[in-house]
Design an enzyme around this catalytic site. Structure first.
Site, PDB file in Angstrom:
ATOM      1  N   ASP A 206      87.703  18.740  21.306  1.00 26.42           N
ATOM      2  CA  ASP A 206      89.242  18.687  21.891  1.00 26.42           C
ATOM      3  C   ASP A 206      88.862  20.017  22.981  1.00 26.42           C
ATOM      4  O   ASP A 206      90.290  19.537  23.985  1.00 26.42           O
ATOM      5  CB  ASP A 206      89.962  18.534  20.333  1.00 26.42           C
ATOM      6  CG  ASP A 206      90.206  19.515  19.724  1.00 26.42           C
ATOM      7  OD1 ASP A 206      89.101  20.797  19.436  1.00 26.42           O
ATOM      8  OD2 ASP A 206      90.597  19.452  18.026  1.00 26.42           O
TER       9      ASP A 206
HETATM   10  C1  LIG Z   1     103.633  37.996  19.665  1.00 30.33           C
HETATM   11  C2  LIG Z   1     104.140  36.549  19.607  1.00 30.33           C
HETATM   12  C3  LIG Z   1     102.958  36.094  19.667  1.00 30.33           C
HETATM   13  C4  LIG Z   1     102.880  34.377  19.436  1.00 30.33           C
HETATM   14  C5  LIG Z   1     100.833  34.110  19.279  1.00 30.33           C
HETATM   15  C6  LIG Z   1     100.475  33.323  19.090  1.00 30.33           C
HETATM   16  C7  LIG Z   1      99.424  32.852  17.818  1.00 30.33           C
HETATM   17  C8  LIG Z   1      99.045  31.587  18.031  1.00 30.33           C
HETATM   18  C9  LIG Z   1      99.804  30.703  16.447  1.00 30.33           C
HETATM   19  C10 LIG Z   1      99.909  30.087  15.778  1.00 30.33           C
HETATM   20  C11 LIG Z   1      98.357  28.822  16.292  1.00 30.33           C
HETATM   21  C12 LIG Z   1      98.433  27.848  15.940  1.00 30.33           C
HETATM   22  C13 LIG Z   1      97.820  26.908  16.832  1.00 30.33           C
HETATM   23  C14 LIG Z   1      98.753  25.104  16.717  1.00 30.33           C
HETATM   24  C15 LIG Z   1      96.950  24.069  17.070  1.00 30.33           C
HETATM   25  C16 LIG Z   1      95.875  24.779  16.562  1.00 30.33           C
HETATM   26  C17 LIG Z   1      95.038  23.314  15.966  1.00 30.33           C
HETATM   27  C18 LIG Z   1      93.989  23.780  15.806  1.00 30.33           C
HETATM   28  O1  LIG Z   1      93.051  24.640  15.337  1.00 30.33           O
HETATM   29  N1  LIG Z   1      92.699  22.863  16.627  1.00 30.33           N
HETATM   30  C19 LIG Z   1      91.843  22.723  16.903  1.00 30.33           C
HETATM   31  C20 LIG Z   1      90.621  21.850  15.642  1.00 30.33           C
HETATM   32  O2  LIG Z   1      90.727  20.087  16.530  1.00 30.33           O
HETATM   33  C21 LIG Z   1      91.404  22.923  17.974  1.00 30.33           C
HETATM   34  O3  LIG Z   1      89.885  22.816  18.603  1.00 30.33           O
HETATM   35  C22 LIG Z   1      91.829  24.559  18.896  1.00 30.33           C
HETATM   36  C23 LIG Z   1      92.839  23.680  19.923  1.00 30.33           C
HETATM   37  C24 LIG Z   1      93.297  25.168  20.761  1.00 30.33           C
HETATM   38  C25 LIG Z   1      93.075  26.024  20.634  1.00 30.33           C
HETATM   39  C26 LIG Z   1      94.396  27.308  21.086  1.00 30.33           C
HETATM   40  C27 LIG Z   1      95.643  27.558  20.710  1.00 30.33           C
HETATM   41  C28 LIG Z   1      96.661  28.819  21.091  1.00 30.33           C
HETATM   42  C29 LIG Z   1      97.984  28.217  21.013  1.00 30.33           C
HETATM   43  C30 LIG Z   1      98.866  29.267  21.968  1.00 30.33           C
HETATM   44  C31 LIG Z   1      99.636  29.088  21.713  1.00 30.33           C
HETATM   45  C32 LIG Z   1     100.852  30.377  22.796  1.00 30.33           C
HETATM   46  C33 LIG Z   1     102.169  30.449  22.186  1.00 30.33           C
HETATM   47  C34 LIG Z   1     102.739  31.249  22.742  1.00 30.33           C
HETATM   48  C35 LIG Z   1     104.349  31.748  21.634  1.00 30.33           C
HETATM   49  C36 LIG Z   1     104.428  33.207  22.651  1.00 30.33           C
HETATM   50  O1  LIG Z   2      80.681  13.129  10.766  1.00 29.40           O
HETATM   51  C1  LIG Z   2      81.552  12.707  11.019  1.00 29.40           C
HETATM   52  C2  LIG Z   2      82.414  13.441  11.079  1.00 29.40           C
HETATM   53  C3  LIG Z   2      83.964  12.706  11.289  1.00 29.40           C
HETATM   54  N1  LIG Z   2      83.826  12.054  12.214  1.00 29.40           N
HETATM   55  C4  LIG Z   2      85.102  10.718  12.548  1.00 29.40           C
HETATM   56  O2  LIG Z   2      85.635  12.197  13.584  1.00 29.40           O
HETATM   57  C5  LIG Z   2      87.421  12.277  13.194  1.00 29.40           C
HETATM   58  C6  LIG Z   2      88.217  13.855  12.797  1.00 29.40           C
HETATM   59  O3  LIG Z   2      86.983  13.807  11.238  1.00 29.40           O
HETATM   60  P1  LIG Z   2      86.985  15.689  10.786  1.00 29.40           P
HETATM   61  O4  LIG Z   2      87.213  15.385   9.238  1.00 29.40           O
HETATM   62  O5  LIG Z   2      86.649  16.432  12.307  1.00 29.40           O
HETATM   63  O6  LIG Z   2      89.026  15.573  10.769  1.00 29.40           O
HETATM   64  P2  LIG Z   2      90.221  16.408  11.644  1.00 29.40           P
HETATM   65  O7  LIG Z   2      91.359  16.318  11.685  1.00 29.40           O
HETATM   66  O8  LIG Z   2      89.946  18.560  10.886  1.00 29.40           O
HETATM   67  O9  LIG Z   2      89.686  16.675  13.224  1.00 29.40           O
HETATM   68  C7  LIG Z   2      90.290  16.772  14.196  1.00 29.40           C
HETATM   69  O10 LIG Z   2      90.219  18.758  14.599  1.00 29.40           O
HETATM   70  C8  LIG Z   2      88.714  19.172  15.061  1.00 29.40           C
HETATM   71  C9  LIG Z   2      88.673  18.381  16.590  1.00 29.40           C
HETATM   72  O11 LIG Z   2      87.570  18.574  16.469  1.00 29.40           O
HETATM   73  C10 LIG Z   2      88.337  16.489  15.929  1.00 29.40           C
HETATM   74  O12 LIG Z   2      88.762  16.165  17.019  1.00 29.40           O
HETATM   75  C11 LIG Z   2      89.461  16.579  14.689  1.00 29.40           C
HETATM   76  O13 LIG Z   2      90.012  14.914  15.846  1.00 29.40           O
HETATM   77  C12 LIG Z   2      87.566  10.965  11.773  1.00 29.40           C
HETATM   78  O14 LIG Z   2      87.969  10.210  12.797  1.00 29.40           O
HETATM   79  C13 LIG Z   2      86.320  11.201  11.568  1.00 29.40           C
HETATM   80  O15 LIG Z   2      86.272   9.478  10.489  1.00 29.40           O
HETATM   81  C14 LIG Z   2      82.388  10.759  12.437  1.00 29.40           C
HETATM   82  O16 LIG Z   2      82.441  10.025  12.998  1.00 29.40           O
HETATM   83  N2  LIG Z   2      81.742  11.499  11.667  1.00 29.40           N
END
Ligand SMILES: CCCCCCCC/C=C\CCCCCCCC(=O)N[C@@H](CO)[C@H](O)/C=C/CCCCCCCCCCCCC
Ligand SMILES: O=c1ccn([C@@H]2O[C@H](COP(=O)(O)OP(=O)(O)O[C@H]3OC[C@@H](O)[C@H](O)[C@H]3O)[C@@H](O)[C@H]2O)c(=O)[nH]1
Length: 309
Positions: A206
């Site tokens: 993603d």
């Molecule tokens: C002085 C304050 C500085 C604050 C810095 C902000 C630190 C970020 C805090 C928390 C991060 C939460 C991330 C939210 C969504 C991520 C969910 C996630 O991990 N998803 C992964 C799996 O699906 C995905 O692969 C990752 C996606 C990208 C993650 C990068 C997050 C960057 C966020 C930066 C935000 C900047 C905001 C700036 C605020 C001042």
């Molecule tokens: O072996 C697998 C595992 C998962 N999946 C599918 O993939 C999707 C996401 O499943 P996950 O267990 O990774 O669930 P998550 O909520 O952690 O995923 C989320 O965060 C990680 C990212 O890489 C994913 O794109 C996002 O969907 C589901 O629809 C699941 O059915 C597969 O098709 N095969």
């Protein structure tokens, strides 16, 4: 203010003389949970004129097969296809599972939607409305449905406060924060670089898909409706394990952000600010800290009620 502007907006409907773009919906499935049938059914009852459902089931033998087959029989007017068995194109099992369906999808817009997502009647329309000429990718901000139990409440509060806060700021600043549970994207742009399979080498596909769109000069945005996660499997341990998995991905991808993450938490930033205010202005640090926590909780409650509507 931004959350009120961004979320739950009543969008202008597309002009009647412009046809709605068709959407191919990819549903990667693996295993069964108690809400799966009800969640999948919401994809058959959406108010959108032109879409196809492509169910991808990793294993040939999986209880989800029966659920999908029954729904396809129940809604014969909805275009739907079932793909059984994954094709290995990389290390990411979700991409392996969706690869064949992506290649066979008919429409230019592709929606990747995880198994636990529930749709409202107008969710797809809401997402399509955000797909403007300059936009390449529209994603839903993660949130949850109302479910019973402590774990469900914990998930709702986390996604509705701590994560929404960062997600909304990142969207405003156009920073990549894409979590791929419900994402509408332009297939032709992905195809320029080999399609979905190119991202099969990443576990955090993603993040890299969004980065690819941004690098190519496309806009990415969240839609106005948050994603309704409604998996029947909901317990504290798996929630904890999922957040840990995501945090590990962030450490690997954006190590600088993870250093600052604790500073986005109420208690840590409050303690730092209380100490600073006592040094700079000789204010009472305990009183400062308690008022900070109270105000933070009030702001979180306001944010949660806006995301929830
Ligand atoms: C002085 C304050 C500085 C604050 C810095 C902000 C630190 C970020 C805090 C928390 C991060 C939460 C991330 C939210 C969504 C991520 C969910 C996630 O991990 N998803 C992964 C799996 O699906 C995905 O692969 C990752 C996606 C990208 C993650 C990068 C997050 C960057 C966020 C930066 C935000 C900047 C905001 C700036 C605020 C001042
Ligand atoms: O072996 C697998 C595992 C998962 N999946 C599918 O993939 C999707 C996401 O499943 P996950 O267990 O990774 O669930 P998550 O909520 O952690 O995923 C989320 O965060 C990680 C990212 O890489 C994913 O794109 C996002 O969907 C589901 O629809 C699941 O059915 C597969 O098709 N095969």
């Amino acid at each position: 203010m931004f959350r009120k502007y961004k979320l739950h907006r009543k969008l202008p409907q597309p002009a009647l003389d412009e046809p709605y773009p068709g959407v191919s919906i990819l549903k990667p499935l693996m295993g069964m949970d108690s809400n799966l049938a009800a969640n999948l059914e919401t994809f058959f009852t959406m108010s959108y004129p032109l879409y196809e459902l492509l169910f991808c089931i990793e294993e040939e033998v999986d209880p989800a097969v029966t659920v999908v087959e029954e729904l396809i029989k129940k809604y014969p007017k909805v275009s739907a296809k079932l793909f059984k068995g994954a094709t290995t194109v990389g290390v990411n099992p979700k991409i392996n599972n969706m690869h064949r369906a992506f290649e066979e999808s008919v429409y230019e817009l592709v929606l990747v939607s995880d198994s636990g997502i529930k749709m409202k009647e107008d969710t797809l329309l809401d997402m399509v409305c955000y797909m403007t000429d300059k936009t390449g990718l529209v994603h839903q901000m993660p949130f949850t449905c109302d479910r019973n139990g402590f774990a469900a409440t914990l998930e709702k509060i986390y996604f509705g406060t701590a994560q929404s806060r960062i997600y909304l700021v990142a969207d405003l600043l156009r920073v990549n924060c894409h979590t791929g549970m419900s994402t509408l994207l332009r297939k032709s742009v992905l195809k320029e670089n080999g399609g979905l399979k190119t991202f099969g080498c990443y576990l955090a596909e993603d993040f890299f898909i969004c980065k690819y769109f941004l690098d190519k000069g496309w806009r990415t945005t969240i839609s106005s409706q948050p994603a309704l996660q409604n998996s029947g499997l909901c317990d504290v341990n798996s929630f904890q394990a999922r957040l840990t998995r995501w945090a590990k991905l962030r450490v690997a991808m954006v190590p600088l952000v993870i250093i600052f993450e604790p500073l986005s938490e109420c208690m840590v930033i409050g303690a730092c600010a209380a100490w600073a205010s006592s040094v700079l202005f000789q204010w009472d640090s305990l009183a400062f800290y308690l008022i900070h926590i109270l105000l933070w909780f009030i702001c979180d409650w306001m944010l949660l009620t806006t995301v929830q509507v």
